[in-house]
Each structure stands twice: as structure tokens, then as C-alpha cells.
Scaffold this motif. Structure first.
Motif, mmCIF file in Angstrom:
data_model
loop_
_atom_site.group_PDB
_atom_site.id
_atom_site.type_symbol
_atom_site.label_atom_id
_atom_site.label_comp_id
_atom_site.label_asym_id
_atom_site.label_seq_id
_atom_site.Cartn_x
_atom_site.Cartn_y
_atom_site.Cartn_z
ATOM 1 N N ALA A 25 0.805 -1.216 0.000
ATOM 2 C CA ALA A 25 0.000 0.000 0.000
ATOM 3 C C ALA A 25 0.841 1.270 0.000
ATOM 4 C CB ALA A 25 -0.914 0.005 1.221
ATOM 5 N N THR A 26 2.134 1.152 0.189
ATOM 6 C CA THR A 26 2.996 2.333 0.230
ATOM 7 C C THR A 26 3.383 2.754 -1.179
ATOM 8 O OG1 THR A 26 3.885 1.554 2.327
ATOM 9 C CG2 THR A 26 5.131 3.253 1.165
ATOM 10 N N PRO A 27 3.133 4.025 -1.584
ATOM 11 C CA PRO A 27 3.513 4.469 -2.937
ATOM 12 C C PRO A 27 5.013 4.331 -3.140
ATOM 13 C CG PRO A 27 2.072 6.063 -1.873
ATOM 14 C CD PRO A 27 2.467 5.070 -0.826
ATOM 15 N N LEU A 28 5.412 3.810 -4.279
ATOM 16 C CA LEU A 28 6.826 3.651 -4.582
ATOM 17 C C LEU A 28 7.431 4.994 -4.970
ATOM 18 C CD1 LEU A 28 6.602 0.380 -6.693
ATOM 19 C CD2 LEU A 28 7.198 0.595 -4.283
ATOM 20 N N HIS A 29 8.718 5.113 -4.684
ATOM 21 C CA HIS A 29 9.413 6.350 -5.065
ATOM 22 C C HIS A 29 9.428 6.516 -6.581
ATOM 23 C CE1 HIS A 29 10.723 7.271 -1.020
ATOM 24 N NE2 HIS A 29 11.156 6.024 -0.865
ATOM 25 N N VAL A 31 7.092 5.949 -8.594
ATOM 26 C CA VAL A 31 5.840 6.552 -9.065
ATOM 27 C C VAL A 31 5.936 8.072 -9.004
ATOM 28 C CG1 VAL A 31 3.354 6.711 -8.665
ATOM 29 C CG2 VAL A 31 4.525 4.536 -8.338
ATOM 30 N N TRP A 32 6.487 8.559 -7.887
ATOM 31 C CA TRP A 32 6.639 10.014 -7.774
ATOM 32 C C TRP A 32 7.666 10.544 -8.769
ATOM 33 C CZ3 TRP A 32 2.819 12.039 -5.337
ATOM 34 C CH2 TRP A 32 2.204 11.347 -4.299
ATOM 35 N N LEU A 33 8.714 9.788 -9.018
ATOM 36 C CA LEU A 33 9.687 10.185 -10.040
ATOM 37 C C LEU A 33 9.039 10.197 -11.425
ATOM 38 C CD1 LEU A 33 12.862 8.232 -8.844
ATOM 39 C CD2 LEU A 33 12.403 10.684 -8.641
ATOM 40 N N GLN A 34 8.129 9.249 -11.632
ATOM 41 C CA GLN A 34 7.417 9.208 -12.910
ATOM 42 C C GLN A 34 6.532 10.434 -13.085
ATOM 43 O OE1 GLN A 34 5.596 5.407 -13.832
ATOM 44 N NE2 GLN A 34 3.913 6.409 -14.900
ATOM 45 N N LEU A 35 5.895 10.867 -12.002
ATOM 46 C CA LEU A 35 5.078 12.087 -12.070
ATOM 47 C C LEU A 35 5.942 13.299 -12.397
ATOM 48 C CD1 LEU A 35 2.537 11.775 -9.107
ATOM 49 C CD2 LEU A 35 2.000 11.951 -11.545
ATOM 50 N N VAL A 99 -1.707 4.115 -10.700
ATOM 51 C CA VAL A 99 -1.029 3.361 -9.642
ATOM 52 C C VAL A 99 -1.368 3.929 -8.266
ATOM 53 C CG1 VAL A 99 1.226 2.732 -8.700
ATOM 54 C CG2 VAL A 99 0.834 2.629 -11.161
ATOM 55 N N LEU A 100 -1.356 5.246 -8.142
ATOM 56 C CA LEU A 100 -1.674 5.877 -6.861
ATOM 57 C C LEU A 100 -3.121 5.619 -6.458
ATOM 58 C CD1 LEU A 100 0.173 9.306 -7.211
ATOM 59 C CD2 LEU A 100 0.843 7.341 -5.835
ATOM 60 N N TYR A 101 -4.031 5.599 -7.427
ATOM 61 C CA TYR A 101 -5.436 5.336 -7.141
ATOM 62 C C TYR A 101 -5.624 3.909 -6.612
ATOM 63 C CZ TYR A 101 -10.427 4.645 -7.873
ATOM 64 O OH TYR A 101 -11.750 4.350 -7.704
ATOM 65 N N LYS A 102 -4.993 2.939 -7.277
ATOM 66 C CA LYS A 102 -5.087 1.550 -6.812
ATOM 67 C C LYS A 102 -4.462 1.392 -5.434
ATOM 68 C CE LYS A 102 -5.269 -0.901 -11.246
ATOM 69 N NZ LYS A 102 -4.627 -1.918 -12.099
ATOM 70 N N ASN A 103 -3.359 2.110 -5.214
ATOM 71 C CA ASN A 103 -2.704 2.037 -3.916
ATOM 72 C C ASN A 103 -3.594 2.596 -2.810
ATOM 73 O OD1 ASN A 103 -0.033 1.815 -2.314
ATOM 74 N ND2 ASN A 103 -0.735 3.879 -1.895
ATOM 75 N N SER A 104 -4.309 3.692 -3.098
ATOM 76 C CA SER A 104 -5.211 4.269 -2.098
ATOM 77 C C SER A 104 -6.351 3.312 -1.772
ATOM 78 C CB SER A 104 -5.759 5.611 -2.597
ATOM 79 O OG SER A 104 -6.566 5.423 -3.754
ATOM 80 N N ILE A 105 -6.829 2.577 -2.778
ATOM 81 C CA ILE A 105 -7.902 1.603 -2.542
ATOM 82 C C ILE A 105 -7.405 0.478 -1.641
ATOM 83 C CG2 ILE A 105 -9.363 -0.137 -3.646
ATOM 84 C CD1 ILE A 105 -9.583 1.688 -6.052
#
Length: 261
Positions: A25-29, A31-35, A99-105
Motif C-alpha cells: 500500500a505504500t507508494p513507490l518512489h 511513481v513520484w519520479l514518474q510524475l 497506480v496511486l489510485y489503486k494504492n489508495s484503494i
């Protein structure tokens, strides 16, 4: 090297399910680098004409910007390149949001799962009490079953603060308090033959635990010398086959004696 790999593998397999959910459930780093990368591509495509403007000829900077934008979006290679930057940026941005949406769910589901009230599991005592209620005799019980039956009976006749000594020192299996005082109980001959030594040890436990009396509830698995020794040491000897009746008679007798005292 192989040893280190096996240690890391062992540590990873020892993770609990809650820890695995937490890690998932923890967002990967990345993902933020991708943003950040997606914003960078879109931003570069947006300011690219402004950079081209410095190399254009014109009287004013605004005129240079118009020429640069015309050049950037009408020249084949620059328009293709900027379009690729924009498409890649939008794709990376949308993928990161997914990815962030699925992680929040997953995070919300794990929290809801943890917050659900757990149904209390029946304890050993609760599960066996109905069976113990029907037992009028302790002759064929195991040691634990006999203890549970005795505890249940003592609670019914008004005893409180019933406790088990941690190590059953001096053969004392239960200590119970009532209005008549503090009593020690011993279950003898349940799993093995009751001996005189155990009775003598139990009589010592009566003084050690400062009890008014020490009651030995014993099965027929005892020697004649054991019963004789219990009588000599003034240890009431209760027959396990009729323990409820004999205990009732015993406590009725000491209550009547207290009334006359």
C-alpha cells in the motif's frame, strides 16, 4: 554470497500478511519520479518555442516568439519531437495516477479490515463448562476437567477469588475464599495413585498459604494408609465420586459451628 541471499529470502518470507499489505500500500518512489518526469516532458514541450525565440530574428521579443512557435509547430521534425514529448508526458502522468489510485484503494481496504471488530473466540473454560455442569463425579475426569468442574461448583456455592497457584506448590491445586475463610483444595488420585507423602505435603501447604482448612478431593485411586494419614493430619477427605454432596455437607457443618461460636 549464497548465505546472504538465503538470509534475505528468509527475512522476506517471515513478513506477516499485514506487513505485506502495508508494503504494497505504500507508494513507490518510482511513481513520484514518474510524475515529476511527466511534468518535465510536458513543461519542456510548452517552453521549447520560448527557447527557440532567442535564435530568431526580429525587432521585438514578442515577434521572435511568434516566429519560434510557427517554426516549432510547422517544421516536421520539431513538431514530431514536441508531440512525442507531450504524448509521453501525458501517458506517464495518467499511469502514475492509476497506480496511486489503486494504492489508495488497497490502503483503505486494509484499514477497514483492521478496524472490523473481531469475534471473541470461546475460551477453553467457556467451551467445557456445559460438559462440566453435567458431571456429578470427578472419577473419570482428566486433571484439567476436574479442576474446571470444581471451580464451577465453588462459584455456584458462593466462593470468590478462586486462583490456581502458579506451580501447585505443596500439592495445592486451588485456593478459594468465602465468608467462612480461605480454603485450599487438592485433587488427588486423578492421574496417579495418591500417596501419604502428598497428603503430608498438602497439610504443610495449608499453613503456608494461611488457609482455614485444606480439603483433599480424591478418587478411589488412593491407598488405605493415605486415607488414614489424612485423618491424622485433620485433612477432610472428600470422595471425588460424590464431591458436591460431601462438600455441601462439610460447608453446612462449619457454618453451623460458626453460628454457635
Amino acid at each position: 554470497m549464497n548465505k546472504q541471499k538465503s538470509i534475505h529470502h528468509q527475512e522476506s518470507t517471515m513478513l506477516t500478511s499485514d506487513e505485506q499489505i502495508k508494503r504494497a500500500a505504500t507508494p513507490l518512489h518510482s511513481v513520484w519520479l514518474q510524475l515529476i518526469l511527466s511534468f518535465g516532458l510536458i513543461f519542456y514541450a510548452a517552453i521549447c518555442p520560448l527557447l527557440f525565440a532567442f535564435f530568431m530574428s526580429g525587432n521585438t521579443y514578442g515577434h521572435k516568439i511568434m516566429q519560434a512557435m510557427h517554426y516549432a509547430w510547422t517544421t516536421r521534425w520539431t513538431s514530431i519531437l514536441l508531440s512525442l514529448f507531450i504524448v509521453a508526458g501525458v501517458y506517464l502522468f495518467a499511469d502514475a495516477l492509476r497506480v496511486l489510485y489503486k494504492n489508495s484503494i488497497r490502503t483503505r481496504q486494509s484499514r477497514e479490515k483492521q478496524e472490523l471488530p473481531k469475534e471473541p473466540k470461546p475460551t477453553k473454560k467457556d467451551a467445557s463448562v456445559p460438559l462440566m455442569i453435567m458431571r456429578a463425579s470427578l472419577e473419570n475426569c482428566t486433571h484439567e476437567q476436574a479442576l474446571e468442574a470444581l471451580i464451577f461448583y465453588l462459584e455456584q456455592i458462593g466462593f470468590n477469588d478462586i486462583e490456581k497457584p502458579p506451580s501447585e506448590d505443596y500439592g495445592v491445586h486451588l485456593i478459594a475464599n468465602s465468608n467462612e475463610g480461605r480454603f485450599a483444595f487438592m485433587l488427588g488420585g486423578v492421574t496417579q495413585i495418591l500417596t501419604m507423602t502428598e497428603i503430608e505435603n498438602f497439610a504443610t501447604g495449608r499453613a503456608y498459604f494461611e488457609c482455614r482448612d485444606a480439603l483433599c478431593i480424591a478418587t478411589s485411586n488412593a491407598t488405605k494408609d493415605t486415607k488414614r494419614r489424612a485423618n491424622e493430619l485433620f485433612v477432610p477427605y472428600i470422595d471425588a465420586a460424590h464431591y458436591s454432596e460431601e462438600l455441601s455437607k462439610y460447608f453446612t457443618s462449619i457454618r453451623s459451628k460458626d453460628a454457635f461460636a
